[in-house]
Design an enzyme around this catalytic site. Structure first.
Site, PDB file in Angstrom:
ATOM      1  N   THR A   1       0.817  -1.224   0.000  1.00 30.65           N
ATOM      2  CA  THR A   1       0.000   0.000   0.000  1.00 30.65           C
ATOM      3  C   THR A   1       0.841   1.259   0.000  1.00 30.65           C
ATOM      4  O   THR A   1       0.471   2.264  -0.606  1.00 30.65           O
ATOM      5  CB  THR A   1      -0.914   0.001   1.250  1.00 30.65           C
ATOM      6  OG1 THR A   1      -1.797  -1.106   1.130  1.00 30.65           O
ATOM      7  CG2 THR A   1      -1.718   1.270   1.370  1.00 30.65           C
TER       8      THR A   1
ATOM      9  N   SER B 246       1.267  -7.678  -1.193  1.00 35.94           N
ATOM     10  CA  SER B 246       1.967  -8.750  -0.470  1.00 35.94           C
ATOM     11  C   SER B 246       1.135 -10.015  -0.325  1.00 35.94           C
ATOM     12  O   SER B 246       1.649 -11.047   0.098  1.00 35.94           O
ATOM     13  CB  SER B 246       2.468  -8.262   0.886  1.00 35.94           C
ATOM     14  OG  SER B 246       1.426  -8.155   1.807  1.00 35.94           O
TER      15      SER B 246
ATOM     16  N   THR C 159      -0.190 -22.301  19.916  1.00 33.77           N
ATOM     17  CA  THR C 159      -1.491 -21.893  20.467  1.00 33.77           C
ATOM     18  C   THR C 159      -2.192 -20.846  19.604  1.00 33.77           C
ATOM     19  O   THR C 159      -1.546 -19.999  18.970  1.00 33.77           O
ATOM     20  CB  THR C 159      -1.359 -21.365  21.907  1.00 33.77           C
ATOM     21  OG1 THR C 159      -2.639 -20.872  22.334  1.00 33.77           O
ATOM     22  CG2 THR C 159      -0.349 -20.233  22.032  1.00 33.77           C
ATOM     23  N   GLN C 160      -3.517 -20.902  19.608  1.00 31.34           N
ATOM     24  CA  GLN C 160      -4.311 -19.880  18.903  1.00 31.34           C
ATOM     25  C   GLN C 160      -4.307 -18.556  19.676  1.00 31.34           C
ATOM     26  O   GLN C 160      -4.676 -17.521  19.129  1.00 31.34           O
ATOM     27  CB  GLN C 160      -5.765 -20.347  18.768  1.00 31.34           C
ATOM     28  CG  GLN C 160      -5.930 -21.534  17.838  1.00 31.34           C
ATOM     29  CD  GLN C 160      -7.365 -22.049  17.783  1.00 31.34           C
ATOM     30  OE1 GLN C 160      -8.297 -21.361  18.184  1.00 31.34           O
ATOM     31  NE2 GLN C 160      -7.527 -23.259  17.297  1.00 31.34           N
TER      32      GLN C 160
HETATM   33  N1  ASP Z   1      -2.729  -5.472   0.442  1.00 34.66           N
HETATM   34  C1  ASP Z   1      -1.620  -4.653   0.837  1.00 34.66           C
HETATM   35  C2  ASP Z   1      -0.373  -5.502   0.826  1.00 34.66           C
HETATM   36  O1  ASP Z   1      -0.178  -6.261   1.735  1.00 34.66           O
HETATM   37  C3  ASP Z   1      -1.875  -4.068   2.175  1.00 34.66           C
HETATM   38  C4  ASP Z   1      -0.782  -3.185   2.716  1.00 34.66           C
HETATM   39  O2  ASP Z   1       0.266  -2.987   2.164  1.00 34.66           O
HETATM   40  O3  ASP Z   1      -1.002  -2.639   3.792  1.00 34.66           O
HETATM   41  O4  ASP Z   1       0.405  -5.412  -0.084  1.00 34.66           O
END
Ligand code: ASP
Length: 340
Positions: A12, A57, A275-276
Protein backbone atom coordinates in the site's frame (compact mmCIF):
# COMPACT_ATOMS: atom_id res chain seq x y z
CA UNK A 1 28.75 8.68 5.66
CA UNK A 2 26.10 6.02 6.44
CA UNK A 3 24.74 4.07 3.51
CA UNK A 4 21.26 2.56 3.52
CA UNK A 5 19.91 0.17 0.93
CA UNK A 6 16.18 0.55 0.37
CA UNK A 7 14.35 -2.31 -1.28
CA UNK A 8 10.86 -1.78 -2.65
CA UNK A 9 8.70 -4.89 -3.13
CA UNK A 10 5.26 -3.25 -3.31
CA UNK A 11 2.41 -2.79 -0.82
CA UNK A 12 0.00 0.00 0.00
CA UNK A 13 2.81 2.44 0.82
CA UNK A 14 3.48 2.84 -2.90
CA UNK A 15 0.01 2.34 -4.33
CA UNK A 16 -2.29 4.73 -6.14
CA UNK A 17 -5.97 4.57 -6.89
CA UNK A 18 -6.68 3.21 -10.36
CA UNK A 19 -8.91 5.90 -11.90
CA UNK A 20 -10.82 3.24 -13.84
CA UNK A 21 -11.78 0.60 -11.27
CA UNK A 22 -10.97 2.48 -8.02
CA UNK A 23 -8.70 -0.30 -6.64
CA UNK A 24 -5.22 0.37 -5.23
CA UNK A 25 -2.35 -0.61 -7.56
CA UNK A 26 1.45 -0.17 -7.12
CA UNK A 27 3.33 2.79 -8.66
CA UNK A 28 7.06 3.16 -9.19
CA UNK A 29 9.76 4.05 -6.68
CA UNK A 30 10.33 7.60 -7.90
CA UNK A 31 6.73 8.20 -6.91
CA UNK A 32 7.65 7.33 -3.33
CA UNK A 33 10.73 9.58 -3.33
CA UNK A 34 8.63 12.47 -4.60
CA UNK A 35 6.04 11.90 -1.92
CA UNK A 36 8.63 11.68 0.88
CA UNK A 37 11.03 14.62 0.32
CA UNK A 38 12.06 14.17 3.98
CA UNK A 39 14.32 11.35 2.75
CA UNK A 40 16.54 13.94 1.08
CA UNK A 41 17.15 15.60 4.46
CA UNK A 42 19.07 12.60 5.78
CA UNK A 43 22.81 13.09 5.75
CA UNK A 44 23.40 9.65 4.34
CA UNK A 45 23.36 7.86 1.08
CA UNK A 46 20.19 5.98 0.23
CA UNK A 47 20.39 3.65 -2.74
CA UNK A 48 17.43 1.64 -3.84
CA UNK A 49 16.31 -1.44 -5.70
CA UNK A 50 12.79 -1.95 -7.01
CA UNK A 51 11.34 -5.39 -7.60
CA UNK A 52 9.56 -5.94 -10.85
CA UNK A 53 6.69 -6.48 -10.92
CA UNK A 54 5.73 -4.69 -7.72
CA UNK A 55 3.28 -6.81 -5.79
CA UNK A 56 0.52 -6.66 -3.29
CA UNK A 57 1.97 -8.75 -0.47
CA UNK A 58 -0.91 -11.22 -0.71
CA UNK A 59 1.04 -12.53 -3.72
CA UNK A 60 4.31 -13.01 -1.82
CA UNK A 61 5.92 -16.41 -2.33
CA UNK A 62 9.11 -17.91 -0.90
CA UNK A 63 10.89 -16.97 -4.14
CA UNK A 64 10.68 -13.32 -3.05
CA UNK A 65 12.32 -14.19 0.27
CA UNK A 66 15.17 -15.91 -1.59
CA UNK A 67 15.58 -12.86 -3.83
CA UNK A 68 15.61 -10.57 -0.79
CA UNK A 69 18.15 -12.73 1.04
CA UNK A 70 20.38 -12.88 -2.01
CA UNK A 71 20.15 -9.12 -2.62
CA UNK A 72 21.00 -8.38 1.01
CA UNK A 73 23.95 -10.74 0.98
CA UNK A 74 25.29 -9.24 -2.29
CA UNK A 75 25.07 -5.71 -0.87
CA UNK A 76 25.93 -6.63 2.70
CA UNK A 77 29.45 -5.28 2.86
CA UNK A 78 28.61 -2.04 1.07
CA UNK A 79 25.75 -0.82 3.29
CA UNK A 80 25.15 -0.09 6.97
CA UNK A 81 21.51 -1.13 6.99
CA UNK A 82 18.65 -2.40 4.87
CA UNK A 83 15.04 -1.19 4.71
CA UNK A 84 12.42 -3.24 2.89
CA UNK A 85 9.15 -1.67 1.75
CA UNK A 86 6.57 -4.43 1.81
CA UNK A 87 2.81 -4.79 2.00
CA UNK A 88 1.49 -5.25 5.50
CA UNK A 89 -0.69 -8.29 4.80
CA UNK A 90 2.15 -10.81 4.79
CA UNK A 91 4.91 -8.64 6.25
CA UNK A 92 5.09 -10.76 9.42
CA UNK A 93 5.61 -13.90 7.30
CA UNK A 94 8.38 -12.29 5.24
CA UNK A 95 10.11 -10.78 8.28
CA UNK A 96 9.94 -14.17 10.03
CA UNK A 97 11.37 -15.91 6.98
CA UNK A 98 14.25 -13.48 6.56
CA UNK A 99 15.09 -13.75 10.25
CA UNK A 100 15.73 -17.47 9.85
CA UNK A 101 17.31 -17.19 6.40
CA UNK A 102 19.88 -14.61 7.53
CA UNK A 103 22.09 -16.02 10.27
CA UNK A 104 24.81 -14.00 11.97
CA UNK A 105 23.39 -10.57 11.04
CA UNK A 106 25.29 -7.62 12.39
CA UNK A 107 23.34 -5.01 10.41
CA UNK A 108 19.66 -4.01 10.61
CA UNK A 109 17.13 -5.41 8.14
CA UNK A 110 13.93 -3.46 8.70
CA UNK A 111 10.58 -4.10 7.05
CA UNK A 112 8.11 -1.27 6.81
CA UNK A 113 5.05 -0.22 4.85
CA UNK A 114 1.82 1.59 5.57
CA UNK A 115 -1.91 1.34 5.89
CA UNK A 116 -2.50 4.46 3.75
CA UNK A 117 -0.54 5.17 0.53
CA UNK A 118 2.22 7.79 0.83
CA UNK A 119 0.32 10.07 -1.51
CA UNK A 120 -2.61 10.48 0.91
CA UNK A 121 -2.45 13.47 3.29
CA UNK A 122 -2.99 11.35 6.42
CA UNK A 123 -0.56 8.62 5.35
CA UNK A 124 1.31 6.67 8.00
CA UNK A 125 3.89 5.74 5.34
CA UNK A 126 6.14 8.76 5.77
CA UNK A 127 6.63 8.36 9.50
CA UNK A 128 7.15 4.61 9.16
CA UNK A 129 9.71 5.00 6.39
CA UNK A 130 11.61 7.86 7.99
CA UNK A 131 11.80 6.03 11.36
CA UNK A 132 12.89 2.81 9.65
CA UNK A 133 15.72 4.59 7.85
CA UNK A 134 16.84 6.39 10.97
CA UNK A 135 16.90 3.16 12.98
CA UNK A 136 18.62 1.27 10.15
CA UNK A 137 21.48 3.74 10.32
CA UNK A 138 21.73 4.02 14.12
CA UNK A 139 25.05 2.94 15.61
CA UNK A 140 26.69 2.93 19.00
CA UNK A 141 29.95 4.71 19.85
CA UNK A 142 31.97 1.79 18.53
CA UNK A 143 30.23 2.00 15.18
CA UNK A 144 28.13 -1.15 15.76
CA UNK A 145 24.51 -1.22 14.59
CA UNK A 146 22.06 -0.62 17.43
CA UNK A 147 19.54 -3.17 16.13
CA UNK A 148 21.26 -5.91 14.13
CA UNK A 149 18.07 -7.92 13.70
CA UNK A 150 15.29 -8.49 11.17
CA UNK A 151 12.49 -6.28 12.44
CA UNK A 152 9.28 -4.47 11.53
CA UNK A 153 9.04 -0.71 11.97
CA UNK A 154 5.43 0.39 12.23
CA UNK A 155 3.44 3.01 14.10
CA UNK A 156 6.42 4.27 16.13
CA UNK A 157 7.47 0.81 17.24
CA UNK A 158 10.26 -1.47 16.17
CA UNK A 159 9.22 -5.09 16.65
CA UNK A 160 11.21 -8.28 16.26
CA UNK A 161 10.16 -9.66 12.86
CA UNK A 162 9.64 -13.25 13.91
CA UNK A 163 7.56 -12.19 16.94
CA UNK A 164 5.22 -9.91 15.01
CA UNK A 165 1.71 -10.46 13.78
CA UNK A 166 -0.74 -8.24 11.94
CA UNK A 167 -3.70 -7.60 14.20
CA UNK A 168 -5.43 -4.58 12.70
CA UNK A 169 -6.64 -4.44 9.10
CA UNK A 170 -7.50 -0.74 9.16
CA UNK A 171 -5.82 1.02 12.12
CA UNK A 172 -2.30 2.44 12.03
CA UNK A 173 -1.41 0.09 14.90
CA UNK A 174 -1.34 -2.85 12.49
CA UNK A 175 1.32 -4.96 14.24
CA UNK A 176 2.05 -6.25 17.70
CA UNK A 177 4.65 -8.65 19.07
CA UNK A 178 2.64 -9.96 21.97
CA UNK A 179 5.31 -12.14 23.54
CA UNK A 180 8.29 -9.83 23.08
CA UNK A 181 8.69 -6.16 24.10
CA UNK A 182 9.42 -3.66 21.28
CA UNK A 183 13.08 -3.44 20.28
CA UNK A 184 12.70 0.33 20.05
CA UNK A 185 10.03 3.00 20.46
CA UNK A 186 10.08 6.24 18.48
CA UNK A 187 8.92 9.35 20.32
CA UNK A 188 10.77 12.66 20.35
CA UNK A 189 13.82 10.44 20.71
CA UNK A 190 14.15 6.83 19.69
CA UNK A 191 14.49 4.65 22.78
CA UNK A 192 16.32 1.39 22.19
CA UNK A 193 15.56 -1.63 24.33
CA UNK A 194 19.10 -2.97 24.63
CA UNK A 195 18.09 -5.70 27.04
CA UNK A 196 15.90 -7.30 24.35
CA UNK A 197 17.92 -6.64 21.18
CA UNK A 198 19.90 -9.67 20.04
CA UNK A 199 23.43 -9.51 18.72
CA UNK A 200 25.14 -12.05 16.54
CA UNK A 201 27.94 -13.92 18.21
CA UNK A 202 29.64 -14.84 14.94
CA UNK A 203 29.25 -11.52 13.12
CA UNK A 204 29.44 -13.46 9.90
CA UNK A 205 26.44 -13.52 7.59
CA UNK A 206 25.26 -16.97 6.51
CA UNK A 207 22.31 -17.28 4.16
CA UNK A 208 19.98 -20.26 4.46
CA UNK A 209 18.05 -20.25 1.25
CA UNK A 210 16.93 -23.76 0.63
CA UNK A 211 13.36 -23.88 1.79
CA UNK A 212 11.08 -26.89 2.13
CA UNK A 213 7.55 -25.53 2.06
CA UNK A 214 5.67 -28.78 2.63
CA UNK A 215 3.83 -27.50 5.69
CA UNK A 216 0.10 -27.37 6.39
CA UNK A 217 -1.78 -25.69 9.20
CA UNK A 218 -4.61 -27.34 11.09
CA UNK A 219 -6.64 -24.83 13.09
CA UNK A 220 -8.79 -26.59 15.67
CA UNK A 221 -12.33 -25.40 16.29
CA UNK A 222 -15.41 -26.86 17.91
CA UNK A 223 -17.22 -28.91 15.29
CA UNK A 224 -14.15 -29.77 13.22
CA UNK A 225 -14.84 -33.09 11.53
CA UNK A 226 -12.79 -36.25 11.55
CA UNK A 227 -12.55 -36.14 7.77
CA UNK A 228 -11.17 -32.59 7.74
CA UNK A 229 -8.58 -33.47 10.41
CA UNK A 230 -7.66 -36.63 8.51
CA UNK A 231 -7.22 -34.73 5.23
CA UNK A 232 -4.87 -32.19 6.80
CA UNK A 233 -2.91 -34.45 9.17
CA UNK A 234 -2.43 -37.36 6.82
CA UNK A 235 -2.35 -35.52 3.49
CA UNK A 236 0.49 -36.72 1.26
CA UNK A 237 1.71 -33.23 0.44
CA UNK A 238 2.99 -32.27 3.88
CA UNK A 239 6.13 -33.13 5.83
CA UNK A 240 5.03 -31.03 8.81
CA UNK A 241 1.70 -29.87 10.23
CA UNK A 242 1.33 -26.89 12.54
CA UNK A 243 -1.59 -27.67 14.85
CA UNK A 244 -3.14 -24.44 16.12
CA UNK A 245 -4.51 -25.54 19.47
CA UNK A 246 -6.52 -23.91 22.25
CA UNK A 247 -5.09 -22.06 25.26
CA UNK A 248 -1.89 -23.55 26.58
CA UNK A 249 -1.69 -26.13 23.82
CA UNK A 250 -4.83 -28.15 24.41
CA UNK A 251 -6.53 -30.26 21.78
CA UNK A 252 -9.57 -32.46 21.35
CA UNK A 253 -9.32 -35.49 23.64
CA UNK A 254 -11.63 -37.74 21.58
CA UNK A 255 -9.97 -41.04 20.53
CA UNK A 256 -10.59 -40.38 16.80
CA UNK A 257 -8.54 -37.17 17.02
CA UNK A 258 -5.67 -38.60 19.06
CA UNK A 259 -5.54 -41.67 16.83
CA UNK A 260 -5.14 -39.46 13.78
CA UNK A 261 -2.34 -37.50 15.51
CA UNK A 262 -0.62 -40.79 16.41
CA UNK A 263 -1.03 -42.06 12.87
CA UNK A 264 0.47 -38.84 11.46
CA UNK A 265 3.42 -39.16 13.87
CA UNK A 266 3.80 -42.83 12.95
CA UNK A 267 4.01 -41.83 9.29
CA UNK A 268 6.89 -39.54 10.20
CA UNK A 269 5.13 -36.15 10.07
CA UNK A 270 6.54 -33.33 12.17
CA UNK A 271 3.68 -32.04 14.34
CA UNK A 272 4.15 -28.62 15.91
CA UNK A 273 1.76 -27.41 18.60
CA UNK A 274 1.17 -23.64 18.40
CA UNK A 275 -1.49 -21.89 20.47
CA UNK A 276 -4.31 -19.88 18.90
CA UNK A 277 -3.90 -17.38 21.77
CA UNK A 278 -1.91 -14.27 20.95
CA UNK A 279 -0.14 -14.19 24.31
CA UNK A 280 1.39 -16.93 26.41
CA UNK A 281 2.99 -20.25 25.99
CA UNK A 282 2.20 -23.83 24.97
CA UNK A 283 2.63 -26.13 27.94
CA UNK A 284 1.40 -29.61 27.16
CA UNK A 285 1.77 -30.76 30.75
CA UNK A 286 -0.94 -28.62 32.32
CA UNK A 287 -4.11 -30.31 31.04
CA UNK A 288 -4.81 -33.90 30.13
CA UNK A 289 -5.90 -32.66 26.68
CA UNK A 290 -2.43 -31.18 26.14
CA UNK A 291 -0.58 -34.15 27.60
CA UNK A 292 -2.41 -36.51 25.25
CA UNK A 293 -1.23 -34.48 22.27
CA UNK A 294 2.36 -34.57 23.55
CA UNK A 295 2.17 -38.32 24.06
CA UNK A 296 0.75 -38.69 20.56
CA UNK A 297 3.94 -37.09 19.20
CA UNK A 298 3.50 -33.30 18.96
CA UNK A 299 6.39 -30.91 19.63
CA UNK A 300 5.78 -27.71 21.62
CA UNK A 301 5.95 -24.45 19.69
CA UNK A 302 6.24 -22.57 23.02
CA UNK A 303 5.17 -18.95 22.40
CA UNK A 304 6.03 -18.80 18.70
CA UNK A 305 3.66 -17.09 16.28
CA UNK A 306 2.15 -19.13 13.46
CA UNK A 307 4.09 -16.95 11.00
CA UNK A 308 7.32 -17.67 12.87
CA UNK A 309 6.54 -21.39 13.08
CA UNK A 310 5.90 -21.62 9.35
CA UNK A 311 9.11 -19.78 8.45
CA UNK A 312 11.19 -21.77 10.94
CA UNK A 313 9.88 -25.05 9.52
CA UNK A 314 10.54 -23.97 5.92
CA UNK A 315 14.16 -23.14 6.72
CA UNK A 316 14.90 -26.07 9.03
CA UNK A 317 13.30 -28.63 6.71
CA UNK A 318 15.10 -27.11 3.75
CA UNK A 319 18.37 -27.86 5.45
CA UNK A 320 17.78 -30.96 7.52
CA UNK A 321 16.77 -34.22 5.95
CA UNK A 322 16.26 -35.77 9.39
CA UNK A 323 12.92 -34.99 11.04
CA UNK A 324 14.47 -35.75 14.44
CA UNK A 325 16.96 -32.88 13.88
CA UNK A 326 14.15 -30.55 12.79
CA UNK A 327 12.19 -31.40 15.95
CA UNK A 328 15.20 -30.76 18.18
CA UNK A 329 15.82 -27.39 16.52
CA UNK A 330 12.15 -26.44 16.82
CA UNK A 331 12.65 -26.64 20.58
CA UNK A 332 15.73 -24.40 20.35
CA UNK A 333 15.61 -20.61 20.37
CA UNK A 334 17.46 -19.76 17.15
CA UNK A 335 16.64 -16.08 16.44
CA UNK A 336 14.72 -14.89 19.48
CA UNK A 337 11.50 -16.43 18.13
CA UNK A 338 10.62 -18.20 21.40
CA UNK A 339 11.05 -17.22 25.05
CA UNK A 340 13.25 -20.11 26.00
N1 ASP B 1 -2.73 -5.47 0.44
C1 ASP B 1 -1.62 -4.65 0.84
C2 ASP B 1 -0.37 -5.50 0.83
O1 ASP B 1 -0.18 -6.26 1.73
C3 ASP B 1 -1.87 -4.07 2.17
C4 ASP B 1 -0.78 -3.18 2.72
O2 ASP B 1 0.27 -2.99 2.16
O3 ASP B 1 -1.00 -2.64 3.79
O4 ASP B 1 0.40 -5.41 -0.08
Amino acid sequence: MNKIFLIYTGGTIGMKEDPIDGTLKPFDFNGILNEVPELRKFAFIIDSYTFSPLIDSSDVEPGLWKDLASLISQKYDSYDGFVILHGTDTMAYSASALSFMLEGLDKPVIFTGSQLPVGKPRTDGKENLVSAIEIASAKDRDGKALVPEVSICFNSQLLRGNRSTKVNATGFDAFISPNCPPLAVAGINIRYNDAVIRRSTTGELRVHDSLDTRVSILKLHPGITEQVVRDVLLGDGSRAVIIETYGSGNAISKPWFLNLVKEAARRGKILLNVTQCLCGDVDMDIYATGRALKEAGAVSGHDITTEGALAKLFVLMGEQSSNACVKALLETNLRGEISK
